[in-house]
Design an enzyme around this catalytic site. Structure first.
Site, PDB file in Angstrom:
ATOM      1  N   HIS A   1       0.846  -1.193   0.000  1.00 39.88           N
ATOM      2  CA  HIS A   1       0.000   0.000   0.000  1.00 39.88           C
ATOM      3  C   HIS A   1       0.882   1.243   0.000  1.00 39.88           C
ATOM      4  O   HIS A   1       2.095   1.157   0.154  1.00 39.88           O
ATOM      5  CB  HIS A   1      -0.921   0.012   1.228  1.00 39.88           C
ATOM      6  CG  HIS A   1      -2.120  -0.864   1.087  1.00 39.88           C
ATOM      7  ND1 HIS A   1      -2.054  -2.228   1.258  1.00 39.88           N
ATOM      8  CD2 HIS A   1      -3.414  -0.580   0.773  1.00 39.88           C
ATOM      9  CE1 HIS A   1      -3.260  -2.750   1.072  1.00 39.88           C
ATOM     10  NE2 HIS A   1      -4.088  -1.770   0.774  1.00 39.88           N
TER      11      HIS A   1
ATOM     12  N   LYS B   1      -0.095   4.697   4.658  1.00 38.28           N
ATOM     13  CA  LYS B   1      -1.018   3.789   5.355  1.00 38.28           C
ATOM     14  C   LYS B   1      -0.383   3.381   6.679  1.00 38.28           C
ATOM     15  O   LYS B   1       0.728   2.836   6.696  1.00 38.28           O
ATOM     16  CB  LYS B   1      -1.320   2.559   4.506  1.00 38.28           C
ATOM     17  CG  LYS B   1      -2.351   1.609   5.143  1.00 38.28           C
ATOM     18  CD  LYS B   1      -2.715   0.488   4.186  1.00 38.28           C
ATOM     19  CE  LYS B   1      -3.666  -0.527   4.816  1.00 38.28           C
ATOM     20  NZ  LYS B   1      -4.959   0.064   5.208  1.00 38.28           N
TER      21      LYS B   1
END
Length: 249
Positions: free
Chosen positions: A132, A136
């Site tokens: 990600h 994040k």
């Protein structure tokens, strides 16, 4: 009838996306936009609360909404199986309320996780690599944990996957016996590979999210479902028919 929606976490990327889709979807009205640390009383009067905040505050937001008889749609990671069971017990006494928890709003991601669960009955060596964007804050991702749980459920009596040397930190974090390896990189939106090893072969089930627009169809599906939900529903796969053979959506 118009459904009034309060979005909590409205300043984040998912919050902004939700707010736009609510405004663009017939039958829905954006009632309130609240920051992750904002005044939750602003949601009172809404017909539905959307939580797209961070794991540290998600539980309190859901608790506040349900305490004020507002159903919730949760798009925040960090809802473990134990936490979900607590929520299920709470809603036993409130049968008119619903909580829908969606680890990933991408239809393609849901299909990939379902394919992985289907294949898991045929392989004992299974690991997940997920990536990600660098900002994040939680890992492993809610999607990868959900995928691991689906894999474990599919295997049933076959038992846990074969995962040697999990005492070593480089071997990832286990969820439902499946090792998960998390990458956080600039330039990435979201990616997940489920790697299944067998005798003489390796099967990789891969999904890439290239832009946040991948979530739009799933968000629309989840919004409509959340207005009618009762009890706890986990996963977009519970809201779409994965077994339809007619070609209809």
């Amino acid at each position: 009838m118009t459904t009034k929606v309060a979005v909590v976490g409205a300043s984040g990327r998912m919050g902004q996306l939700f707010s736009r889709i609510v405004e663009e979807t017939e039958g829905f009205e954006l009632f309130a936009q609240i920051g992750s640390s904002g005044d939750l009383s602003a949601m009172i009067g809404a017909d539905l609360t959307v939580d797209v905040t961070i794991p540290a505050v998600s539980h309190s937001i859901v608790d506040f909404a349900l305490s004020n008889d507002i159903p919730v749609l949760v798009g925040t990671s960090g809802w473990s199986a134990d936490r979900i069971r607590v929520l299920e017990r709470r809603l036993v006494d409130s049968p008119e309320l619903g909580a829908v928890i969606i680890p990933n709003f991408s239809v393609g991601s849901v299909l990939a996780s379902s394919f992985a669960a289907m294949a898991a009955r045929f392989y004992d060596s299974i690991e997940i690599v997920e990536a990600h964007h660098a900002t994040k804050i939680d890992s492993p991702s809610g999607t990868s944990v959900r995928t691991a749980e689906l894999i474990a459920a599919s295997r049933g009596a076959l038992g846990p996957v074969s995962a040697p040397h999990t005492d070593q930190r480089a071997r990832g974090q286990q969820a439902a016996s499946v090792p998960i390896h998390s990458l956080r990189l600039q330039g990435v939106v979201a990616k997940q590979d489920v790697i299944l090893g067998g005798v003489g072969e390796v099967l990789t089930i891969s999904h890439d999210t290239l832009a946040p627009s991948a979530y739009e169809a799933g968000i629309a599906i989840a919004l409509r479902a959340a207005t009618q939900a009762r009890g706890v529903i986990v996963g977009l796969d519970k809201l779409i028919d994965l077994n339809a053979g007619s070609g209809e959506r």
